[in-house]
Design an enzyme around this catalytic site. Sequence first.
Site, mmCIF file in Angstrom:
data_model
loop_
_atom_site.group_PDB
_atom_site.id
_atom_site.type_symbol
_atom_site.label_atom_id
_atom_site.label_comp_id
_atom_site.label_asym_id
_atom_site.label_seq_id
_atom_site.Cartn_x
_atom_site.Cartn_y
_atom_site.Cartn_z
ATOM 1 N N GLU A 48 8.742 27.194 19.043
ATOM 2 C CA GLU A 48 9.581 28.257 19.598
ATOM 3 C C GLU A 48 9.849 27.911 21.056
ATOM 4 O O GLU A 48 8.994 28.087 21.920
ATOM 5 C CB GLU A 48 8.906 29.622 19.512
ATOM 6 C CG GLU A 48 9.844 30.725 20.005
ATOM 7 C CD GLU A 48 9.140 31.960 20.543
ATOM 8 O OE1 GLU A 48 9.826 32.974 20.754
ATOM 9 O OE2 GLU A 48 7.919 31.913 20.769
ATOM 10 N N ASP A 81 13.388 38.117 17.088
ATOM 11 C CA ASP A 81 13.307 38.327 18.534
ATOM 12 C C ASP A 81 14.645 38.622 19.178
ATOM 13 O O ASP A 81 14.748 38.633 20.410
ATOM 14 C CB ASP A 81 12.697 37.085 19.205
ATOM 15 C CG ASP A 81 11.181 37.087 19.168
ATOM 16 O OD1 ASP A 81 10.585 38.178 19.168
ATOM 17 O OD2 ASP A 81 10.590 35.993 19.136
ATOM 18 N N ASP A 90 4.213 29.847 18.231
ATOM 19 C CA ASP A 90 4.748 30.886 19.102
ATOM 20 C C ASP A 90 4.663 30.468 20.564
ATOM 21 O O ASP A 90 3.763 29.724 20.968
ATOM 22 C CB ASP A 90 3.958 32.173 18.863
ATOM 23 C CG ASP A 90 4.519 33.359 19.603
ATOM 24 O OD1 ASP A 90 5.727 33.624 19.461
ATOM 25 O OD2 ASP A 90 3.760 34.018 20.336
#
Length: 607
Positions: free
Chosen positions: A373, A439, A344
Site C-alpha cells: 500500500e 480507503d 498496510d
Amino acid sequence: MNPESISRAAARRLRGGVLPHVPPPASPVSTWVRLELQAASDAYPEILFTDPHREHGWRVAMSSFDDRQPTTDNRPLATWRADIKLPQEPTLLRYHFVLRDGKTVREQRQKEGVEEPLFGEWVEQEFRIAAYNPDGCPPAWVPGSVFYQIFPDRFAVGDKSNVTKGGNTYQHEPIYLEWGDRPEHPPKGRDFYSGDLRGVVNKLDYLQELGITCIYFTPIFESPTNHRYDAINYMKIDPRLGTEEDLRELIAEGEERGIRVLLDGVFNHCSCDSVYFKAAQESRLSPYYRWFDFIHWPDRWEGWAKVRTMPELVECPEVEEFFFGKEGVAQHWLSYSTAGWRTDVTPWITDEYWRRFRRAVRRDYPDAYLVAEDWGDASHRLLGDSFDATMNYRFAYSVGGFAGGKLTPAELDDRLETLRRDTPLPQFHAQMNLLDSHDTARLLTKLDSSRERMMLAVAMQFAYPGVPTVCYGDEAGIEGTYAENARRSFPWGHEDRILLDFYRRAIHARRSSPALSQGDVTTMWIDKRGGYGFVRRNGEDAVLALFNNGTEPLEAVIPLGESMADGEWAGLLGGPSARVSEGVLRVVVPGMGARWLQAPSPGGLLK
C-alpha cells in the site's frame, strides 16, 4: 503516423513542443542502455548520475551524430548519445544533463498526487531509470487474474450470531446496524453489519459467475473495530467473522472455483488493547516492551499517525521474528494456502524491512503475491527485491481523471506511458490496478453518480495491462463520499443491473482474450476532442480498445499497419463489429463510451 510515435508526439505538444529526452524503460541490472538527447550541435552535454545506494555521483560525456535537424529558430540541432551500464543491484538511477553553457535539462512530469489526485500541475525533477532484478518476478499465476476487494463486515451475512462475539470498541459500546443502513457518521469504528467469512463462502458462486479469480480481504484478525487495522491478536480470526475453520473452508471452496484468497497484513501498528501492548505496559522487563516506542512509560507512546489507540511497532529483531520468522504471522497464514499479503501503510516501515520480509516469505512460499500500500510513486518497491505490485493509485487517478473529464487524452497517455516506463515489465503486468478502494470515496460518487462515466473508467481498467481490482459492490452501484461512508453493505437484491451486467461482460471478455489478459500495449489513437485508444496483442490475438470522454460521438480512423488482419473486428463489449480494410479501421465511438474490437480469428496478427 507510425503508432510508436503517437505518444512521443503528444508528449512533445504537452511540453510546448520540446521533448529533448525520453528515459529508457525499466531495465535489468548490469545491462547497457542508450541515452539520447536532442540539443544544439555545440552543446557538448554531460550526464550527471546519482544512485541512492552510493555516496557520490559520476559524469558521462555524450557524443554527437551527423543527423542534425533544423529547429524553429534555425539553430542546428544534433542527437547526442551515450551508452551506460546499469548498476549491479536494484535501484532507481537518477540523472540530468548539463550543457556546455551551464544550462541543465531535467524531466517535466505531471504531478499526480498522493492522497488525492492532482490535475494540471507540472514538476521538474531528475530523469530516472529503474534497474531491476529480472529474477525477482511476480508469481506466474498473477497476470491474467481479476481481484475483488472485500471489507468482510459489509459483504454478506452467514451466521448473524457471530457479530455479538466481540467486545467494545475501546470506550464505545458496539452498534449493530441493519443491513442497508448507512454507516455511522462521524465514524468511530464501532458500527457492525454482521458480515462474516461464512457469508463470503455462501457468495462464492456469485463471485465465480462474475469472473473473479482472487479475493483480497481487508484485515480479518481479532480487533476491537469494524475495520480491524488495529489487531488484538494476529494469530486469531476475529470471532465476529467466524473461526479458523471458516477460513479453511473458504479457501478450499474458493480453490474449487478457481478463486484464491489474499490477506491484509498490518505490520506497522496494533491495538492498544492487544496482548502485546498490554504486556509491554505491565513491565519494562517484558520481552514486549522493546516492541514499542514509549514517550513516557507506561501511559504515553507513539501511535500511527498520532492515533493513540494504534501504537506503532518498532523494527527490532523480535518484531521481525514475530511477523516473518519461521513460525511468524506471515508464514502461519500462508500455510493455510492463502495467496500472499497486501501490506498496510508500507511507507511507514523501512525498505530494508520489506526486503527481509520478501526473502523470508519467498523462501518458504515462492508463489506468494506481495502487494504494497503506497499511494504515491512507488517505483522503488517494484525492482524485484521487495514487492510484486502496489495498490496502483497512480493508475486510478489517471483513469478516473480521464473518465471524469479532468484529463485530456494526451495527458492521460502521458501519464500511462510514464507509468509504463517507470515499472519493470514483469511487475507492470502484476500491478493491482484499482479505481477505488476501502480507503476512498466510491468510484461512482467520484464521477458525479454518472453510470456512463463509471463504465468508461471500468472499460479502460479491464482493457489495460495489470491486475484489475474491483472494490466490493462497485458492480452493484454502491456510492459513498469518503472512506467510511463508502464502506456500505452490499445491496443484495437491489443491484444496479446495468452496471452489474457491464462488469460481467468486461471481466469475461478480458479473461477470454489472451491479448487483454497478458498482451503488450501500444497507443494507437489520441484525439483532442476526447478520443483515446490502444491495441493489446498476444500471439495471434489482438484487441483494439477505444475510449471517448466527450459527450459527442467520435469517428476514429486508425491506420493499423500491414501486420494487422483486414476483415470484421468483433465488438467484445456488446457493440457492433467494425471493418478493417487495407490496414485502416474506421469506427464511431459513442460519447462517454468505449469500444473493444477483436481481430478476426484465427490470427489477429499476420505472419
